[in-house]
Design an enzyme around this catalytic site. Structure first.
Site, PDB file in Angstrom:
ATOM      1  N   TYR A 125       0.813  -1.217   0.000  1.00  0.00           N
ATOM      2  CA  TYR A 125       0.000   0.000   0.000  1.00  0.00           C
ATOM      3  C   TYR A 125       0.849   1.270   0.000  1.00  0.00           C
ATOM      4  CZ  TYR A 125      -4.599  -2.069   0.685  1.00  0.00           C
ATOM      5  OH  TYR A 125      -5.777  -2.738   0.516  1.00  0.00           O
ATOM      6  N   LYS A 192       4.203 -14.165   5.558  1.00  0.00           N
ATOM      7  CA  LYS A 192       4.559 -15.194   4.575  1.00  0.00           C
ATOM      8  C   LYS A 192       6.088 -15.232   4.521  1.00  0.00           C
ATOM      9  CE  LYS A 192       3.284 -18.108   1.281  1.00  0.00           C
ATOM     10  NZ  LYS A 192       2.448 -19.308   1.475  1.00  0.00           N
ATOM     11  N   ASP A 227      -1.576 -17.999   4.662  1.00  0.00           N
ATOM     12  CA  ASP A 227      -2.534 -18.937   4.055  1.00  0.00           C
ATOM     13  C   ASP A 227      -3.111 -19.888   5.107  1.00  0.00           C
ATOM     14  OD1 ASP A 227       0.168 -19.549   4.025  1.00  0.00           O
ATOM     15  OD2 ASP A 227       0.063 -20.924   2.343  1.00  0.00           O
ATOM     16  N   ASP A 251      -5.739  -6.109   5.168  1.00  0.00           N
ATOM     17  CA  ASP A 251      -6.910  -5.728   4.375  1.00  0.00           C
ATOM     18  C   ASP A 251      -7.748  -6.966   4.054  1.00  0.00           C
ATOM     19  OD1 ASP A 251      -8.586  -4.173   2.780  1.00  0.00           O
ATOM     20  OD2 ASP A 251      -7.385  -4.544   0.988  1.00  0.00           O
TER      21      ASP A 251
END
Ligand code: NAD
Length: 363
Positions: A125, A192, A227, A251
C-alpha cells in the site's frame, strides 16, 4: 460549546446516508458532540481540484478525532485512494478492526471475538509502483538482474513491498499494548516469511524481538503463515485473539473476519496514530446501493462506538452496542443483508434509516 468536536467526513456512495444514521444514533444516546463536517472524495474534485482538500486534514489535525463514511477509489487511473492518503498524511499507523459475534446476524459462527491490528503505512500500500513500459520500470528490471536479485520479465509492471523495522516495531508494540489494555490473552503475527524473506521475514524477526520485550506481560505470542491463517480462521475462529499483520494481509483478513461475523455491514474499524484517530467501517462505498436507503449502518454505528470509547464516552458506547445487539437479535427491523443471511431472503427487511430508528427507540 459542545463537550466534543469531531470531524465528520460523510464520504460518497452510501457514505452520507450511513453517517447520517450514525449521527442520529450518537445524538440520541445523549453525547454532546459538535460535528465539523468536511467533504472529501470524487464529488469535491471539481470544486477544490483534489479529492482530499487541505481543510479536511486541517480539521482532523485541530480536533484530533474524526469519523468518516467510505470514499470511492477509482480502479486503475483517476486519483489514488483518499482513504489511504488520510491514513498516510496523519500517520494513522494502526488499523484496528474488532470482529465479534452478534446474535441474530446470520453468521455461521456465534463465538467470535478477535481483533485485527493491521499495519497501515507501508507494504504494497506504500504506493511505490513502476508502470509497465516506463524507463523507471526498465531500470528496476535491469537492477534486479545485475544485482543478482532475480529475473523480471521485461514487459512487467512492478509494485514494491517495503517493510521496515521501525513500522513493524510500532505496530507490534501497538498490538501488545492493545492486548494488555483490553484484557486480551494472545497476539498472533501473520506473515509469509517462508517465501518473502526480506520483507515478511523482517516483519517476523522484529515481531519476535518485540514479543520478547513483552515476555512478562502475560500475553502469549505466536506466529502463523497467512494462508494457514485463512484456513484456521474459517475452521476455528474461536482460537484467535489479537492478530497483527502487514497492510495487505490485514486488508484481506479483515474482510474474511467480517464474513465470519455476518458481513461487511456490521464490521467497524479505527485508524489510530500517536496524535490522531479516524474511525470508519471496514466496508467501501457500496455504490450500487447509494441513495437507496438499504445499506446496513451498523458498521458505521459500531465505528462510532469505538470513537466514543476513544473520547471517553464509554458508557454511551456500551449502551449503543447493547441496543444494536438487541435490535439485530430481535430480527424484526434489520437491513437486507442480515435478513438474507438469517432467512435466505430479503423479504421483510427494513431500510437504513428505519433500522437506525429501531436502535434509537431501544436506547
Ligand atoms: P464495498 O465494501 O463497497 O462493497 C462490497 C459489497 O459488500 C457490496 O456490494 C455489498 O454487497 C456489501 N456491503 C458493503 N457495505 C455494506 C453495508 N453497509 N450494508 C450492506 N452491505 C454492504 O466494496 P467494493 O465494492 O469493493 O468497493 C466500493 C468502493 O469503495 C471502491 O471504490 C473501493 O475502493 C472503496 N472502498 C473504500 C473504503 C473506505 O472508504 N475506507 C474501504 C473499502 C473500499
Amino acid at each position: 460549546m459542545a463537550k466534543h468536536i469531531v470531524t465528520l467526513i460523510p464520504g460518497d456512495g452510501t457514505g452520507p446516508e450511513l453517517t447520517g444514521a450514525m449521527q442520529r444514533v450518537v445524538e440520541a444516546a445523549g453525547v454532546d458532540i459538535e460535528w465539523e463536517i468536511r467533504e472529501a472524495g470524487a464529488g469535491v474534485v471539481e470544486r477544490y481540484g483534489t479529492p482530499l482538500p487541505e481543510q479536511v486534514l486541517d480539521s482532523i489535525r485541530r480536533n484530533k478525532v474524526a469519523i468518516k463514511g467510505p470514499i470511492t477509489t477509482p480502479v486503475a487511473g483517476g486519483f489514488r485512494s483518499v482513504n489511504v492518503a488520510i491514513r498516510r498524511e496523519l500517520d494513522l499507523y494502526a488499523c484496528v478492526r474488532p470482529a465479534f459475534s452478534i446474535k441474530g446476524s446470520g453468521a455461521r459462527y456465534d463465538d467470535i471475538d478477535l481483533v485485527i491490528v493491521r499495519e497501515n503505512t507501508e507494504d504494497l500500500y506504500a504506493g511505490v509502483e513502476f508502470e509497465q513500459g516506463s524507463a523507471a520500470a526498465a531500470d528496476l528490471i535491469a537492477l534486479a538482474s545485475t544485482s543478482g536479485a532475480g529475473t523480471i520479465k521485461p514487459d512487467s509492471g512492478i509494485s514494491l513491498k517495503p517493510i521496515s523495522i521501525s513500522a513493524t516495531q510500532r505496530i507490534v508494540r501497538y498490538a501488545f499494548d492493545y492486548a494488555i489494555a483490553n484484557g486480551r490473552k494472545k497476539v498472533t503475527a501473520v506473515h509469509k516469511a517462508n517465501i518473502l524473506k526480506y520483507s515478511d521475514g523482517l516483519f517476523l524477526k522484529v515481531a519476535r524481538e518485540v514479543a520478547s520485550e513483552y515476555a512478562d506481560s502475560g500475553i502469549e505470542f505466536e506466529d502463523c503463515i497467512v494462508d494457514a491463517t485463512c484456513m484456521q480462521l474459517v475452521l476455528h475462529p474461536e482460537w484467535w485473539d489479537v492478530i497483527v499483520l502487514p497492510n495487505l494481509y490485514g486488508d484481506i483478513i479483515s474482510d474474511l473476519a467480517a464474513g465470519l461475523i455476518g458481513g461487511l455491514g456490521i464490521a467497524p474499524g479505527a485508524n489510530i496514530g500517536s496524535e490522531y484517530a479516524v474511525f470508519e467501517p471496514t466496508h467501501g462505498s457500496a455504490p450500487k446501493y447509494a441513495g437507496k436507503d438499504v445499506a446496513n449502518p451498523t458498521a458505521e454505528i459500531l465505528s462510532a462506538t469505538l470513537m466514543l470509547r476513544h473520547i471517553g464516552e464509554v458508557e454511551a458506547a456500551g449502551r449503543i452496542l447493547e441496543s444494536v445487539r438487541r435490535v439485530i437479535g430481535a430480527g424484526e427491523k434489520v437491513t437486507y443483508d442480515i435478513k438474507r443471511s438469517v432467512t435466505g431472503s430479503t423479504l421483510g427487511s427494513v431500510g437504513t434509516q428505519a433500522y437506525a430508528d429501531a436502535v434509537i427507540a431501544d436506547l
